[in-house]
Design an enzyme around this catalytic site. Structure first.
Site, PDB file in Angstrom:
ATOM      1  N   LYS A  26       0.705  -1.279  -0.041  1.00 33.76           N
ATOM      2  CA  LYS A  26      -0.054   0.013   0.093  1.00 33.76           C
ATOM      3  C   LYS A  26       0.870   1.023   0.089  1.00 33.76           C
ATOM      4  O   LYS A  26       2.109   1.328   0.541  1.00 33.76           O
ATOM      5  CB  LYS A  26      -0.824   0.207   1.198  1.00 33.76           C
ATOM      6  CG  LYS A  26      -0.233  -0.017   2.554  1.00 33.76           C
ATOM      7  CD  LYS A  26       0.205   1.273   3.285  1.00 33.76           C
ATOM      8  CE  LYS A  26       0.887   1.159   4.627  1.00 33.76           C
ATOM      9  NZ  LYS A  26       1.597   2.517   4.773  1.00 33.76           N
ATOM     10  N   ASP A 153      -2.754  -2.332   9.968  1.00 38.65           N
ATOM     11  CA  ASP A 153      -2.480  -2.279   8.315  1.00 38.65           C
ATOM     12  C   ASP A 153      -3.190  -3.579   7.910  1.00 38.65           C
ATOM     13  O   ASP A 153      -3.172  -3.597   6.647  1.00 38.65           O
ATOM     14  CB  ASP A 153      -1.070  -1.843   7.811  1.00 38.65           C
ATOM     15  CG  ASP A 153      -0.691  -0.603   8.212  1.00 38.65           C
ATOM     16  OD1 ASP A 153      -1.753   0.325   8.169  1.00 38.65           O
ATOM     17  OD2 ASP A 153       0.488  -0.295   7.954  1.00 38.65           O
TER      18      ASP A 153
END
Length: 320
Positions: A26, A153
């Site tokens: 990401k 995350d």
């Protein structure tokens, strides 16, 4: 199939074979960090964006839990319970009342300690792979719950695409993102510890006033419009000042990327990977070539986003 002394076979039945999952890294397009809370965490508001730099994780049934890692940064990673992928296997097994008897093989492309959530991605991939391998058919909400227990995350690595994250980043809302965005990713020569970057941010805030971001509405509007030129000046990361303070070479890398033709550059998450937004695929190739020769980073990769989260790779002859 094995049989226990009491004649019970069901709990020992597991299908044979393997399951392979691809999972993206990401980039944080926007990252605002609240002040340190009493529990030591910081409230985050972030826009996650999954990009086409992926790890591939294969899980097989085995006699005991094991982990092997190859590829990008493999020599820097533990292959025991210190690794989040190992913890994911233990958590999934505990959730369904089984022993975590699987072998995990990770082929890495996402940089280690690079601010792209590679460890979190691998943990998410293990959850998805075990759900498939053991034919558990757990609903996505169960996987999200397990993911949130593993780290802030991990839920986004399941989710993929583009999402607004709040809380510690684990509370997600899907963000409309039209178009494909083109990125050049510059890997630094060494990693940065996320806790160290948060500590440095706290220190900088104690002694001064590092930049604070406005609310993320304009970023969401630019994503919905699918316009990289509209998005570029809105990219922002309140952790960037701390990452640059700990690794001053990042300032040179960020400048070099923009000088090479990128629309904008940003430190991804806690760093030190720098992500450069480009107008087109052709521009990304040009920026990549120039950055590669600039001597400001270890490795350069081209990626696009958004891409899906952790997904099982279909085996030949099976439907997608």
């Amino acid at each position: 199939m094995s049989r226990t002394s009491d004649g019970n076979t069901a709990e020992l039945w597991v299908p044979t074979g393997s399951a392979t999952v691809r999972v993206p890294g990401k980039v944080n397009l926007y990252l605002a960090v609240g002040d340190r809370r009493d529990d030591g965490y910081h409230e985050l508001t972030t826009v996650f964006h999954a990009v086409s730099l992926v790890d591939e994780v294969t899980v097989r049934n085995a006699d005991l839990l094991s982990l092997e890692v190859v590829g990008e940064g493999a020599d820097k990673l533990p292959t025991d319970k210190r690794n989040l992928a190992w913890q994911a296997a233990e958590l999934m097994a505990e959730h369904v009342g089984r022993a975590p008897d699987v072998s995990i093989f990770i082929d890495k492309s996402i940089p280690v300690a690079g601010g792209m959530a590679g460890g979190s991605a691998d943990a998410a991939a293990v959850l998805v792979a075990m759900n498939s391998l053991w034919e558990l058919n757990l609903p996505r909400r169960d996987l999200r719950m397990l993911a949130a227990q593993l780290g802030s995350d991990v839920p986004f690595a399941l989710h993929g695409g583009t999402a607004l994250g709040t809380g510690r980043g684990e509370e997600l809302a899907t963000v409309l993102s039209r178009n494909t965005f083109h990125w050049v990713l510059a890997f630094a020569r060494s990693g940065l510890s996320t806790p160290a970057v948060f500590t440095e941010l706290d220190r900088l805030r104690d002694v001064g006033s590092p930049p604070r971001l406005a609310e993320p509405g304009p970023v969401l509007a630019a994503l919905a419009a699918g316009d990289p030129e509209q998005l570029a000046p809105l990219l922002g990361n309140e952790m960037q000042a701390a990452a640059v303070s700990l690794d001053p070479a990042l300032r040179r890398a960020l400048r070099a990327g923009v000088e090479a033709g990128a629309l904008a550059g940003i430190v991804s998450g806690s760093g030190p990977t720098c992500a450069f937004l480009c107008r087109t695929a052709e521009s990304a190739l040009d920026v990549s070539a120039q950055l590669s020769g600039a001597g400001v980073c270890r490795t350069v990769r081209i990626a696009t986003g958004p891409v899906p989260g952790a997904r099982v790779v279909p085996t030949p002859g099976t439907p997608e």
